[in-house]
Design an enzyme around this catalytic site. Structure first.
Site, PDB file in Angstrom:
ATOM      1  N   ASN A  10       0.869  -1.116   0.143  1.00 45.16           N
ATOM      2  CA  ASN A  10      -0.016  -0.010  -0.002  1.00 45.16           C
ATOM      3  C   ASN A  10       1.065   1.262   0.053  1.00 45.16           C
ATOM      4  O   ASN A  10       1.605   1.512   1.082  1.00 45.16           O
ATOM      5  CB  ASN A  10      -0.705   0.046   1.274  1.00 45.16           C
ATOM      6  N   LYS A  12       0.250   4.086  -0.187  1.00 48.33           N
ATOM      7  CA  LYS A  12      -0.612   5.330   0.389  1.00 48.33           C
ATOM      8  C   LYS A  12      -0.360   6.578  -0.544  1.00 48.33           C
ATOM      9  O   LYS A  12      -0.329   6.757  -1.614  1.00 48.33           O
ATOM     10  CB  LYS A  12       0.005   5.763   1.750  1.00 48.33           C
ATOM     11  N   HIS A  95      -9.172   1.208   4.944  1.00 56.96           N
ATOM     12  CA  HIS A  95      -8.031   1.269   5.678  1.00 56.96           C
ATOM     13  C   HIS A  95      -8.294   2.376   6.814  1.00 56.96           C
ATOM     14  O   HIS A  95      -9.068   3.012   6.883  1.00 56.96           O
ATOM     15  CB  HIS A  95      -7.061   1.897   4.902  1.00 56.96           C
ATOM     16  N   GLU A  97      -6.702   4.569   7.968  1.00 56.80           N
ATOM     17  CA  GLU A  97      -6.593   5.898   7.435  1.00 56.80           C
ATOM     18  C   GLU A  97      -7.714   6.705   7.022  1.00 56.80           C
ATOM     19  O   GLU A  97      -7.962   7.899   7.185  1.00 56.80           O
ATOM     20  CB  GLU A  97      -5.166   6.243   6.613  1.00 56.80           C
ATOM     21  N   GLU A 171      -4.969  -5.047  10.525  1.00 63.63           N
ATOM     22  CA  GLU A 171      -3.904  -3.859  10.712  1.00 63.63           C
ATOM     23  C   GLU A 171      -4.257  -3.156  12.155  1.00 63.63           C
ATOM     24  O   GLU A 171      -5.342  -2.143  12.216  1.00 63.63           O
ATOM     25  CB  GLU A 171      -3.993  -2.743   9.721  1.00 63.63           C
ATOM     26  N   GLY A 177       2.790   2.366  10.951  1.00 58.55           N
ATOM     27  CA  GLY A 177       3.733   3.536  10.778  1.00 58.55           C
ATOM     28  C   GLY A 177       4.467   3.822  12.094  1.00 58.55           C
ATOM     29  O   GLY A 177       5.218   5.027  11.975  1.00 58.55           O
ATOM     30  N   SER A 218       3.888  -2.025  10.268  1.00 59.87           N
ATOM     31  CA  SER A 218       5.257  -2.315  10.348  1.00 59.87           C
ATOM     32  C   SER A 218       5.836  -3.422  10.002  1.00 59.87           C
ATOM     33  O   SER A 218       6.831  -3.909  10.796  1.00 59.87           O
ATOM     34  CB  SER A 218       5.539  -1.884  12.153  1.00 59.87           C
TER      35      SER A 218
HETATM   36  P1  13P Z   1       3.384   0.517   7.796  1.00 59.86           P
HETATM   37  O1  13P Z   1       3.673  -0.767   6.936  1.00 59.86           O
HETATM   38  O2  13P Z   1       3.752   1.777   7.154  1.00 59.86           O
HETATM   39  O3  13P Z   1       3.013   0.073   9.207  1.00 59.86           O
HETATM   40  O4  13P Z   1       1.679   0.584   7.294  1.00 59.86           O
HETATM   41  C1  13P Z   1       0.865  -0.406   7.125  1.00 59.86           C
HETATM   42  C2  13P Z   1      -0.402   0.058   6.673  1.00 59.86           C
HETATM   43  O5  13P Z   1      -0.936   0.645   6.838  1.00 59.86           O
HETATM   44  C3  13P Z   1      -0.698  -0.987   5.220  1.00 59.86           C
HETATM   45  O6  13P Z   1      -1.845  -0.620   4.832  1.00 59.86           O
END
Ligand code: 13P
Length: 258
Positions: A10, A12, A95, A97, A171, A177, A218
């Site tokens: 992803n 983002k 997601h 976010e 997740e 992150g 992560s």
């Molecule tokens: P990270 O791997 O940067 O922690 O993000 C995970 C994520 O949100 C994947 O959709």
């Protein structure tokens, strides 16, 4: 249960078209020889077409990060399921976010999943509790609610190969992150004790056992094996580490050897 591992990146809101043109050929080269793992990358909308062209013949699949459920209309700034399906096979839905910054709810997530399935897209449906919810012991109730509400009223069928056109990504928000991944054992327990039973109550044991469940939060090349060796975890949804060719290739390698 034989579930083919899948690793999805992803991106983002990272990578311009120019930057994607640098990264994708490195991924194509590095992932070419790795068999037995499905690979998906999910760039921002603006670079989907360029990435699609670069992926041709590579066996790497393409996904989007969002869609709107309406077929078409006066919805400035939105992209319809049909538009996404013209370019992609997969789409990330729900997601954290999007839930946190863009007001997505279980109900809107449910509408998006239905709309994606209708046009033949494979949703990568994200669930996971926040830090506070985890601290308060609410992981079970939150994750169960997200799965049940997100998938309410949906019918799923296995195709000829036994695949079900839906992936779930667990997740935990506190692991995204932050560099603080969940432990493999904890993630496995959430999938075994909460996610699969919720899927079984919706779709029956057989379908629930065929749905691939990814871990995200992560994940990097150095810790990926800890997740892939878990019985209930079938791959990863990778954020930050999917933006670096060597890291993403390392994660896919780890999925291939388990
Ligand atoms: P990270 O791997 O940067 O922690 O993000 C995970 C994520 O949100 C994947 O959709």
């Amino acid at each position: 249960m034989n579930r083919t591992p899948l690793v999805a990146g992803n991106w983002k809101m990272y990578k311009t078209i120019a930057e994607a043109r640098q990264l994708v050929p490195e991924l194509v080269r590095g992932l070419k020889e790795i068999q037995g793992v499905q690979k998906v990358i999910c760039p921002p909308f603006t670079s989907l077409m360029s990435v699609k062209a670069l992926l041709e013949g590579s066996g790497i699949h393409l996904g989007a990060q969002n869609l709107f459920w309406e077929k078409e209309g006066a919805y400035t700034g939105e992209v319809s399921p049909t538009m996404v399906a013209e370019v992609c096979e997969y789409v990330i839905i729900g997601h954290s976010e999007r839930r946190i910054y863009f007001g997505e709810t279980d109900e809107t997530v449910n509408r998006k999943i239905k709309a994606a399935l209708e046009v033949g897209l494979i949703p990568i449906f994200c669930v996971g509790e926040t830090f506070d919810e985890n601290e308060k012991g609410l992981t079970v109730s939150v994750v169960r609610r997200q799965v049940e509400a997100g998938l309410q009223g949906i019918e799923l069928r296995q195709n000829g190969h036994g695949d079900v056109p839906l992936l779930v990504a667990y997740e935990p928000v506190w692991a995204i992150g932050t560099g603080k991944a969940a432990s493999g054992e904890f993630a496995n327990e959430v999938v075994r004790e909460i996610i699969r039973p919720a899927l079984a109550s919706l779709f029956g044991e057989k379908i629930a056992g065929s749905i691939r469940v990814l871990y995200g939060g992560s994940v990097k090349a150095s810790n990926a094996a800890e997740f892939f060796e878990q019985t209930e975890i079938d791959g990863a949804l990778v954020g930050g580490a999917s933006l670096k060719a060597d890291e993403f290739i390392g994660i896919v390698c780890a999925a291939a050897v388990i």
